[in-house]
Scaffold this motif. Structure first.
Motif, PDB file in Angstrom:
ATOM      1  N   ALA A   1       0.838  -1.207   0.000  1.00 25.22           N
ATOM      2  CA  ALA A   1       0.000   0.000   0.000  1.00 25.22           C
ATOM      3  C   ALA A   1       0.868   1.250   0.000  1.00 25.22           C
ATOM      4  O   ALA A   1       0.649   2.180   0.761  1.00 25.22           O
TER       5      ALA A   1
ATOM      6  N   GLU B   1       3.800   0.736   2.942  1.00 23.68           N
ATOM      7  CA  GLU B   1       3.397  -0.125   4.041  1.00 23.68           C
ATOM      8  C   GLU B   1       2.720  -1.365   3.482  1.00 23.68           C
ATOM      9  O   GLU B   1       2.297  -1.394   2.331  1.00 23.68           O
TER      10      GLU B   1
ATOM     11  N   ARG C   1      -0.380  -4.073   3.947  1.00 28.84           N
ATOM     12  CA  ARG C   1      -1.692  -4.260   4.574  1.00 28.84           C
ATOM     13  C   ARG C   1      -2.184  -5.676   4.298  1.00 28.84           C
ATOM     14  O   ARG C   1      -1.950  -6.229   3.231  1.00 28.84           O
ATOM     15  N   THR C   2      -2.914  -6.212   5.267  1.00 28.44           N
ATOM     16  CA  THR C   2      -3.449  -7.561   5.156  1.00 28.44           C
ATOM     17  C   THR C   2      -4.966  -7.506   5.242  1.00 28.44           C
ATOM     18  O   THR C   2      -5.518  -6.846   6.122  1.00 28.44           O
ATOM     19  N   TYR C   3      -5.622  -8.186   4.327  1.00 28.17           N
ATOM     20  CA  TYR C   3      -7.078  -8.266   4.312  1.00 28.17           C
ATOM     21  C   TYR C   3      -7.481  -9.728   4.372  1.00 28.17           C
ATOM     22  O   TYR C   3      -6.860 -10.586   3.740  1.00 28.17           O
TER      23      TYR C   3
END
Length: 88
Positions: free
Chosen positions: A12, A15, A17-19
């Motif tokens: 992102a 950084e 990000r985890t979904y």
């Protein structure tokens, strides 16, 4: 199957990000589709109707991990090595 889960890790812009997309009720499953640079992860009902959908740009995905809901005994059998000459 309730408990199916797909984890998507994306870049992102500086950084990570985890979904998570999870099958939240009995009879639902998680499906993944790819096309035209987009990855779509959907929770669908038994009849195939999407309940929730998440879309990600394919070039931003760092990892896509499927965690299928499986019976513990079946999973254990798949993981155990079968050596020549051993029983089981």
């Amino acid at each position: 199957m309730r408990g199916d889960r797909v984890e998507v890790v994306i870049d992102a812009g500086g950084e990570v990000r985890t979904y998570d997309v999870v099958a939240t009720r009995n009879g639902r499953r998680v499906e993944i589709e790819t096309g035209r640079g987009v990855v779509t992860v959907s929770e669908v009902t038994r009849s195939g109707t999407p309940v929730r959908t998440a879309r990600f740009m394919a070039n931003r995905i760092l990892a896509l991990v499927e965690h299928p809901a499986a019976d513990q005994n079946i999973a254990r059998e798949d993981i155990e090595p079968h050596l020549p000459g051993s029983t089981g």
